[in-house]
Every structure is written in structure tokens, then in C-alpha cells.
Design a protein around this motif. Structure first.
Motif, mmCIF file in Angstrom:
data_model
loop_
_atom_site.group_PDB
_atom_site.id
_atom_site.type_symbol
_atom_site.label_atom_id
_atom_site.label_comp_id
_atom_site.label_asym_id
_atom_site.label_seq_id
_atom_site.Cartn_x
_atom_site.Cartn_y
_atom_site.Cartn_z
ATOM 1 N N LEU A 124 0.830 -1.199 0.000
ATOM 2 C CA LEU A 124 0.000 0.000 0.000
ATOM 3 C C LEU A 124 0.868 1.253 0.000
ATOM 4 O O LEU A 124 1.864 1.334 0.741
ATOM 5 N N TRP A 125 0.500 2.210 -0.832
ATOM 6 C CA TRP A 125 1.137 3.518 -0.902
ATOM 7 C C TRP A 125 0.057 4.564 -0.672
ATOM 8 O O TRP A 125 -1.084 4.395 -1.112
ATOM 9 N N VAL A 126 0.391 5.663 0.004
ATOM 10 C CA VAL A 126 -0.586 6.711 0.287
ATOM 11 C C VAL A 126 0.011 8.072 -0.059
ATOM 12 O O VAL A 126 1.136 8.392 0.353
ATOM 13 N N ALA A 171 -6.121 11.867 1.364
ATOM 14 C CA ALA A 171 -5.160 10.770 1.543
ATOM 15 C C ALA A 171 -5.570 9.691 0.557
ATOM 16 O O ALA A 171 -6.573 9.002 0.764
ATOM 17 N N GLU A 172 -4.839 9.552 -0.538
ATOM 18 C CA GLU A 172 -5.194 8.634 -1.626
ATOM 19 C C GLU A 172 -4.411 7.333 -1.461
ATOM 20 O O GLU A 172 -3.181 7.339 -1.449
ATOM 21 N N TRP A 173 -5.139 6.235 -1.361
ATOM 22 C CA TRP A 173 -4.530 4.913 -1.130
ATOM 23 C C TRP A 173 -4.358 4.200 -2.468
ATOM 24 O O TRP A 173 -5.318 4.055 -3.232
ATOM 25 N N HIS A 174 -3.131 3.735 -2.717
ATOM 26 C CA HIS A 174 -2.788 3.029 -3.948
ATOM 27 C C HIS A 174 -2.259 1.634 -3.610
ATOM 28 O O HIS A 174 -1.661 1.431 -2.547
ATOM 29 N N TRP A 201 -8.772 3.944 -3.043
ATOM 30 C CA TRP A 201 -9.586 4.582 -2.006
ATOM 31 C C TRP A 201 -9.049 5.990 -1.794
ATOM 32 O O TRP A 201 -7.842 6.203 -1.717
ATOM 33 N N ASN A 202 -9.958 6.950 -1.704
ATOM 34 C CA ASN A 202 -9.563 8.333 -1.449
ATOM 35 C C ASN A 202 -10.281 8.830 -0.197
ATOM 36 O O ASN A 202 -11.512 8.790 -0.127
ATOM 37 N N THR A 231 -15.260 9.793 1.956
ATOM 38 C CA THR A 231 -14.338 8.849 1.312
ATOM 39 C C THR A 231 -15.032 8.114 0.176
ATOM 40 O O THR A 231 -16.251 7.981 0.153
ATOM 41 N N GLY A 232 -14.219 7.631 -0.738
ATOM 42 C CA GLY A 232 -14.737 6.832 -1.841
ATOM 43 C C GLY A 232 -13.754 5.770 -2.267
ATOM 44 O O GLY A 232 -12.600 6.069 -2.601
ATOM 45 N N ALA A 233 -14.202 4.510 -2.244
ATOM 46 C CA ALA A 233 -13.371 3.384 -2.682
ATOM 47 C C ALA A 233 -14.037 2.752 -3.899
ATOM 48 O O ALA A 233 -15.231 2.444 -3.867
ATOM 49 N N GLY A 234 -13.276 2.551 -4.960
ATOM 50 C CA GLY A 234 -13.836 1.993 -6.190
ATOM 51 C C GLY A 234 -14.045 0.490 -6.070
ATOM 52 O O GLY A 234 -13.075 -0.273 -6.012
ATOM 53 N N LEU A 235 -15.299 0.057 -6.065
ATOM 54 C CA LEU A 235 -15.601 -1.365 -5.879
ATOM 55 C C LEU A 235 -15.024 -2.204 -7.013
ATOM 56 O O LEU A 235 -14.439 -3.275 -6.779
#
Length: 897
Positions: A124-126, A171-174, A201-202, A231-235
Motif C-alpha cells: 500500500l502507498w498513500v 489521503a489517496e490509497w494506492h 480509495w480516497n 471517502t470513496g473506494a472503487g468497488l
């Protein structure tokens, strides 16, 4: 892990963390400024902006979304889809950065057996704001590798609304998918190229109040008193990570549609190239169409309906380019239904309605595609012929004609032109489209405001609202006359203090019994009799601004001045006739739904004196037997003399009572409910009605027809008009009985017999004409001209009953000339007023380079049309029958080379 399971895990996880779980709102956006729900946070915008208090401190959802602004990228990238699901958790004055980060880390990396996703935390990268120390500290503490925390400037990582108000860092999670998907992250970025670092996820921290400024160049005025988390996570993105797929199209909710499309087309998915792109387009667009129709969108040429129409049409065209020319949605849509109904059971429950709309749109477009493609190819041929050395350009006029006359959408014209190496003068097309819209808008404005400047109405509305509390008080539900005072006046559309007869005037009264045209009901007419002797004959009443009734009429006597008092009187006979029609409309609506089902909802109406027009949603024609049942039911209930009542109530109370609302109409907090027979028919309605259904007398349905994709129209007569219509019908039946020598009950059989005999005679005539045409085959073969090494027949057969006769003649002549040397046969004729050409070649001709498809396009181009077919036989046509001889000569010239 299946997509539906990930969705449910999300909801279960946040429910366990004391979040209220709310269902997805429809794809039709609750925010009137946007067409669709384009992000998971859309339902919560008022709470995020602080314009409304949130009913819960923390909440989570799984929101359906649609975006089509980058539709051209669908199928070409790994992550572009038109329909997607956004998982969200929100906090309004409750937890903030630390809580949001802890929840995200726990859900992403938590053990799957315990309800988490089980992702590897080391991958995970943020990305965070370079001044956000709290987020950086929290990320390190929960376990994120400090080397994977990337700090960005405000320009790169801040969220705001584009205007003064809430703003804050993200905080954008990659997730690192591995070196096989792209290079390593270096130099403070997680986007070095490729698809390796996938944002999943953002977390948006609504922390500050921003001031005026452009772009990200604005001051931060201070911190919000009540901070929020959005927040929004792309399903779909999480799904293709957990399912080990390379893109969202290969996930479990999309790929089975692609597989079925591949089976239908005989193409193999995964081979690469355009076939894969088209199959992915089909997989994406079928699902999007299913979900849009499920949420009430129907195809049209504007707004949401146009987006749906484009999705369906791109699906049809993609299947056609893959080799399927017949309807494909009946094979594909049920697959998507079965996949999506796991999370959205309503798509299975409403599938009959959804399928009816989708299949009807596909059938209509297949017809459009066949006709439009011929016209398009003819236009391209003309463009190429006139281009010379310059680039080939399809003019704006040609593109507009394809759209306006043949229903060919501009996006399809652009796609097909690109495939032919042709550009389109899109700017000229847009100019023509805007001119058409402006004409339509001007016509509507002329009707509604008499060409008046609407700003004058707006100013008048504001003044009257201030002075009187409400601009105009309507008393027409109970009174047909009223004592009124003139409070506003326009003469020929210009504000004026007074007017002298004769003059065209627009009058605003403080109190009026006149109903302004609205909700499909035509306006009242009548007179305004002033105390000073002036007379205004009112011809129309419109409400250019809600609450402001403007009486359009003619001052025929005396003078009219603002402040004048008088008596307003409506034409009561006209009002009663319109009221009968309006009550009949409600009864027809109810009977339609009883006969056809609840999907037959209102799409528009017009209530005029003694007649009505009712538009409703249906994907198929209503059988004559059903129309008879509907008419019988209306008149049965009419004879029951049902009481018609109205009541004003809160909209939630009205909905609880089952009152029907017009789809897409906006209602206030209080509404008027009209009921017929208690709860038999109950609708939200501001129109005028009779007191009892028996006052209608009789309702006669004249018939129904399609007025657009998925929309039908019923016309009916009411009262005296219905009785008069029946009298005319009886007279006509009596006349036919006399002419045919049959009793009224025998007329159907007698007419059917005559039609059968007429059809037999037409068949015999067609057979004779065909025999005459084919009789010429021997002489045509004998008279073949020698063009180089090829024997050529070019013949104008004149008027023909069917294009099949041309084809039969061409094949007969070709057969008579044999296979010993190259043979080209071109036969033309006029079928139902339009020129047609058939070209047939033998094997020797094809070996010599003479192909029927190429030759028929040459002829069709001369005729102003297009055509095509196989190398051995092809057919085309056009519009200019006078050039048929020239077209046939063109074939001879092409053979000559």
C-alpha cells in the motif's frame, strides 16, 4: 472474492463500527444541477457543505454511479467504465483523520476470515498533503511503510468545490500490483507510468474554509467548526485486484456478458486488437443500460435519455462490427440481470419493463442503422469524389441531414467517418443544431410569453411577492368569477402603465379565476370587465414564472391602467369541457395501469375541451382488445358516478396514501391530491375536475400510437364529442352496409374477403410483371457487349414491383452467358419511385478484378446513395432515378478501366 461479497463486507464492516447504513440513491441525481449520480458523495453534498444538518454522525453506503464524459476510453484502458459502484464512509463532526485512516487500514489489511479484504499492507502507498503532519503520523503508526507515504503540494492533493466554502487535503490509497504492470515509484510519485500503482480509495478531509481564488490559488481562511470525512473506494477496482484480473471488464459482474457476446460473434476474447475493445464496450454498456433503465431512464434525444440511447446504440454497433446484424440484447441483457440482481434485486423484479425499453430501442436503432448506413455511404462517396487531392470532409449539412432526417446520431457519424478515413465538419453541424434549438425555443417563447422579455415578468414577480405576499391568488377551484385589480401590464410584450383599445395586452391580476396552462391542462378563456368600461377578451393564460399568471388578451374597448378594478369571468362551458377531459385523463391512466401493469406510467398529457391526449410508457403497441377493455373499464367506473375530491397535504402523506406523481416533475412540500372513487384513482394534480365521474357522460378511445422510443399515446373524446363521434361511426357503418350489401355484424368478414381477393390480384399482377422482366433475359444475354476481354450487359428494366425481380434477372442473364469468359451483368430499375441497381459477376470476371460490390458502389454513388454485397452479386440504390442510365454506364466505364 466476488464483487457482491466485497460490497457486503464493506457494509457489514462499517455497520460494526456504528455507521448508519443507507441504500444507494438512484442513478438519476438528487442534485438538480447534474444529470446523474456521478460520485458516491453526491447524496451527502448538503451535509458536506453544511447547508443541512446530517441525520447521523457517521454513515456508509455502496452507491451506484454513472459517468460518460470519457466514454471513448471505455474498452481501451483497464479502468474506464460508464457504470461503477463507489463504496463510501462519511463522518459529520464525528471522527476525523485519525479515525478515517485507522478504519481504512483495518478494512484493507484485515484478515478475510474476520471481514477484511486481506490486502498486503507492504504494497500500500498513500499520497498526502505535504503539510499534513497528522495524517503522516497516523499512517506510520498504523503500519504504512514510511517510504510509501508520498507528500504532494496543495495543487496536487486538495479537494474543494471550486468556490468559497469547505476544502481540505486528501489521503489517496494506492496498491502496488507488481513490476509486471510498470516501473518502480521513484522521485516522490506513485504514477510513473503503466497500471502498476492502482488508486483504490480516497479519503477527503473537509478541514478548512477557503476564500476566493482561481484553481488552487486561494487563501485558507481558517478551519471548519464542524469537520467532515468524505471517502470513496472503487468497488470494481478492488474487485479486479482480489480476483486477480487485469482490468474491470474481466471481473465477475461484467465478463460473463463479454463471454456471451464472444459466443454470439464467434470471436475469441483476448486475441487483442479492436475485437477485444468492442467486446469490452458491449460488456460495459449492457450493464450500464440495464441499471439506467432500472432507475427510470428511457431513451430520448435529450439529457439522460440521450446518454442511455448512446449506450444502447454503441452496444448495437459494436455487435454489428463483430458480425452480428440481428438483435443481440435479448441474449446479453438477461446475463447482466442475473449478475447484478445479487446486489440489486430490483433489476430482476423490474426486468420485464427494463427489457421492453431496451429491446425496443435496439430494434428501432437496427432499422435506423440500415437506412442511415446507406445514406452515409452515399454521402462519403460524394465527398470522396469531390475532394480531389484535399482531405475528404463530410459537410455539416450532410451530417445534420443524417441526424435530422434519418435519426443518425452525430457520435455514430463521427465514428463511422473515422473508419472511412473521412473527417466531419463538426462545428458546422453544431451550428445547425443550435440554430434548430434556437428556433424551437423561440417558438415556445412566442407561445408562452408573446415575445415578452421574461426579465419584465421576473421583476413584476419580485415586486408583487414583496407587496402582496404571493404574486397572484388563484380562486378558480371554487369560483368562475372574481373581483380583481390590475397589478401588472405589458403591451405587445413591453411593460406599460396603461393601454388604450385596440391593443394586445398581457395582464396580471391580484386575484384570478383563470387557470394558467399547466400539467397538460389548457388555459381558461373569458373576459376582464373593468369598472371604467374597458373590456379585455382573454385568449390564453400562461405562467412564465411559477405563481405569476399572465392573461394574454385583446383590449377591445376603453382603457386599461394599472390599479384598475373589475370583474374577471371565465368561459364556464369551456372550463367544464376541459374539467371533464382532465378527470377522464386520470381515469384512463388508472384503467391503463389495471390492464397493462404498473409500468404504464404517465409521460405527458393534454386536456382540451371535450378531448384528451395521454402519453404513457410502454415498449410495445397496445392490442386493440386491450384498448377495448380500457375503454370499457373507464365507462363502467364513469357510470358508477364516483365522487371526485381534492385535498392539500404534505407530500410524504400523499405518497403514503399511494398518490401517483408525474415522473420527473418537481413538487413542493405541500401538494394537491385528486381522488376518484376514494382510493381507486389518486394522483398529485393542480388541475380542475368535475365533482362526480358521471358528469363525463361518455369516453371514447380513438386509438394509440408510438410517439417515441418506449412512449405511446392514447387519444380520446369526452362527453358531447364522444357522443358525436359515435353518431358519425353509426352513420358510416350504415353507409358501408348499404355499399357492401351486408349487415353491420357481417362487415368485418365482407371487408376481409375483399382484401383477400385484392391481394391475390396484386400477386397475379406481380407475377405477370416478373414474367415480362425475365422474358428479356435471353435477348439481353444475346446482346452482351464486349468490353475488352469481358462481356458486359447494362440494362434499364424500367418500373418494377420488387427489387427481387432485378436480382433474379441479373442472375439469369449471368447464367446464360456461362463461365467461359469474364461476365459482368448490371441491371437497374425503379422500385416504388426509387432507383435500384444489381450487379452480378462470374468467377472469371472476379479473377480479372471485377467485383460486384465495388461496381455497385460506383453505380449507387451516381444515384446519390450507397450499397454493397459480395463479390459475386451486390445490390444498391439511391434517390435520383433520372440518372439511372448514367449509373449503368458508370459500371461499363469501370469495367473498361
Amino acid at each position: 472474492m466476488r464483487t457482491a461479497e466485497i460490497r457486503q463486507r464493506w457494509l457489514d464492516y462499517f455497520a460494526s463500527k456504528d455507521h448508519a447504513i443507507v441504500p444507494s440513491v438512484p442513478l438519476i441525481s438528487p442534485d438538480p444541477s447534474i444529470l446523474f449520480t456521478i460520485a458516491g458523495m453526491v447524496p451527502f453534498i448538503p451535509y458536506i457543505l453544511g447547508t443541512q444538518d446530517a441525520p447521523w454522525p457517521r454513515v456508509a453506503n455502496a452507491q451506484k454511479c454513472i459517468r460518460t464524459n470519457d466514454i471513448e476510453n471505455v474498452g481501451r484502458t483497464t479502468r474506464h467504465g460508464t457504470f461503477f459502484q463507489m463504496l463510501g464512509n462519511f463522518s459529520f463532526g464525528d471522527y476525523f483523520k485519525q479515525g478515517a485512516i485507522e478504519l481504512a487500514w483495518e478494512f484493507l489489511t484485515g484478515d478475510q476470515a474476520s471481514g477484511g479484504l486481506g490486502l498486503d499492507g507492504d504494497r500500500l502507498w498513500v499520497t498526502i498533503w505535504n503539510e499534513d503532519a497528522e495524517s503522516a503520523d497516523t499512517l506510520r503508526r498504523v503500519g504504512v511503510d514510511p517510504r510509501h507515504i508520498v507528500r504532494l503540494t496543495r495543487e496536487e492533493i486538495f479537494w474543494d468545490t471550486g468556490q468559497p466554502g469547505p476544502a481540505g487535503p486528501c489521503a489517496e490509497w494506492h496498491y502496488d500490483r507488481g513490476p509486471e504492470f510498470g516501473p518502480d515509484a521513484e522521485g516522490g510519485t506513485v504514477d510513473p507510468g503503466g497500471d502498476r500503482y492502482l488508486e483504490i480509495w480516497n479519503l477527503v478531509f473537509d478541514q478548512f474554509v477557503r476564500g476566493e481564488g482561481r484553481g488552487k490559488d486561494y487563501p485558507l481562511l481558517g478551519e471548519l467548526e464542524r469537520k467532515a470525512i468524505d471517502t470513496g473506494a472503487g468497488l470494481e477496482r478492488i474487485a479486479y485486484l482480489l480476483q486477480g484480473k487485469n482490468n474491470l471488464y474481466e471481473t465477475d459482474e461484467v465478463f460473463p456478458v463479454i463471454e456471451r457476446a464472444a459466443e454470439l460473434t464467434g470471436r475469441r476474447y483476448g486475441a487483442g486488437g479492436e475485437d477485444d475493445v468492442r467486446l469490452r464496450v458491449v460488456g460495459d454498456h449492457v450493464r450500464s443500460s440495464l441499471m439506467l433503465i432500472g432507475d427510470g431512464v428511457t431513451p430520448s434525444n435529450e439529457g439522460r435519455g440521450y446518454v442511455l440511447r448512446r449506450l444502447v446504440r454503441r452496444t448495437v454497433r459494436s455487435m454489428r462490427l463483430l458480425g452480428v446484424e440481428e438483435a443481440a440484447l435479448p441474449e446479453l441483457l438477461p446475463v447482466s440481470r442475473d449478475l447484478m440482481s445479487v446486489s440489486y434485486p430490483e433489476v430482476a423484479r423490474d426486468f420485464d419493463r427494463i427489457a421492453q425499453v431496451a429491446y425496443g430501442e435496439e430494434d428501432a436503432f437496427l432499422r435506423t442503422l440500415t437506412a442511415g448506413t446507406t445514406i452515409f455511404e452515399g454521402a462519403v462517396t460524394k465527398a470522396k469524389a469531390s475532394a480531389g487531392d484535399a482531405g475528404v470532409v463530410l459537410t455539416g449539412d450532410q451530417a445534420f441531414a443524417l441526424h435530422d432526417t434519418y435519426g443518425f446520431p452525430i457520435d455514430l457519424t463521427l465514428e463511422m467517418a473515422a473508419e472511412h478515413g473521412v473527417t466531419v465538419d463538426e462545428q458546422a453541424f453544431r451550428t445547425l443544431m443550435q440554430a434548430q434549438r434556437d428556433r424551437a425555443r423561440a417558438d415556445a417563447l412566442a407561445k408562452k410569453t408573446g415575445h415578452a422579455d421574461t426579465s419584465a415578468y421576473q421583476q413584476l414577480h419580485q415586486t408583487l411577492s414583496t407587496d402582496h405576499g404571493a404574486p397572484v391568488r388563484f380562486v378558480g377551484y371554487t369560483d368562475t368569477t372574481a373581483s380583481s385589480t390590475v397589478v401588472g401590464l405589458l403591451v405587445d410584450g413591453v411593460p406599460a402603465p396603461s393601454a388604450t383599445a385596440p391593443a394586445h395586452v398581457q395582464v396580471v391580476l391580484d386575484v384570478t379565476p383563470f387557470y394558467a396552462e399547466a400539467g397538460g391542462q389548457l388555459a381558461d378563456t373569458g373576459t376582464i370587465s373593468l369598472e371604467n368600461g374597458g373590456i379585455v377578451e382573454v385568449d390564453d393564460v400562461q405562467a412564465p414564472i411559477k405563481g405569476l399568471s399572465v392573461h394574454h388578451g385583446r383590449l377591445v374597448d376603453g382603457t386599461l391602467t394599472i390599479g384598475d378594478a373589475g370583474v374577471s369571468t371565465i368561459d364556464t362551458a369551456r372550463r367544464r369541457a376541459i374539467a371533464r377531459a382532465h378527470t377522464a385523463t386520470h381515469m384512463v391512466h388508472k384503467a391503463l395501469r389495471e390492464e397493462l401493469g404498473d409500468n404504464a406510467t404517465q409521460a405527458g398529457s393534454e386536456n382540451a375541451p371535450s378531448r384528451l391526449r395521454f402519453d404513457f410508457r410502454s415498449g410495445a403497441a397496445v392490442p386493440a382488445s386491450s384498448l377495448s377493455q380500457i375503454e370499457g373499464r373507464v365507462n363502467e367506473r364513469l357510470q358508477d358516478d364516483l365522487e371526485v375530491t381534492d385535498a392539500v397535504m404534505a407530500i410524504d402523506e400523499a405518497r403514503a396514501l399511494g398518490a401517483m406523481a408525474l415522473f420527473g416533475e418537481k413538487y413542493g412540500n405541500e401538494v394537491r391530491v385528486v381522488s376518484i372513487g376514494g382510493d381507486w384513482s389518486r394522483e398529485l394534480c393542480a388541475g380542475t375536475h368535475v365533482r362526480r365521474s358521471g358528469e363525463l357522460g361518455l369516453v371514447t378511445l380513438l386509438g394509440e400510437a408510438s410517439i417515441g422510443s418506449g412512449v405511446r399515446r392514447v387519444d380520446a373524446l369526452v362527453g358531447d364529442s364522444a357522443y358525436g363521434y359515435q353518431a358519425k361511426e353509426r352513420a358510416l357503418v350504415s353507409q358501408l352496409s348499404g355499399l357492401l350489401g351486408a349487415r353491420p355484424d357481417e362487415l368485418g368478414d365482407r371487408v376481409s374477403s375483399l382484401l383477400t381477393r385484392l391481394k391475390e390480384s396484386e400477386k397475379q399482377l406481380a407475377a405477370l410483371q416478373q414474367a415480362q422482366v425475365l422474358a428479356a433475359a435471353g435477348s439481353l444475354a444475346a446482346g452482351a457487349q464486349q468490353v475488352g476481354a469481358t462481356r458486359v450487359v447494362a440494362h434499364d428494366a424500367g418500373e418494377l414491383a420488387s427489387g427481387d425481380d432485378l436480382r433474379t434477372l441479373a442472375l439469369d442473364v449471368r447464367g446464360r452467358l456461362g463461365e467461359s469468359s469474364p461476365v459482368v451483368v448490371a441491371v437497374g430499375g425503379v422500385v416504388k419511385g426509387r432507383p435500384a441497381v444489381v450487379v452480378a459477376t462470374n468467377a472469371a470476371a472476379r479473377e480479372a478484378g471485377h467485383r460486384a460490390g465495388q461496381l455497385v458502389r460506383t453505380a449507387s454513388g451516381v444515384l446519390g446513395g450507397g450499397g454493397g454485397g459480395k463479390d459475386d452479386v451486390a445490390q444498391g440504390g439511391g434517390t435520383d432515378a433520372a440518372r439511372l442510365g448514367e449509373a449503368l454506364e458508370g459500371v461499363v466505364a469501370a469495367v473498361r478501366g
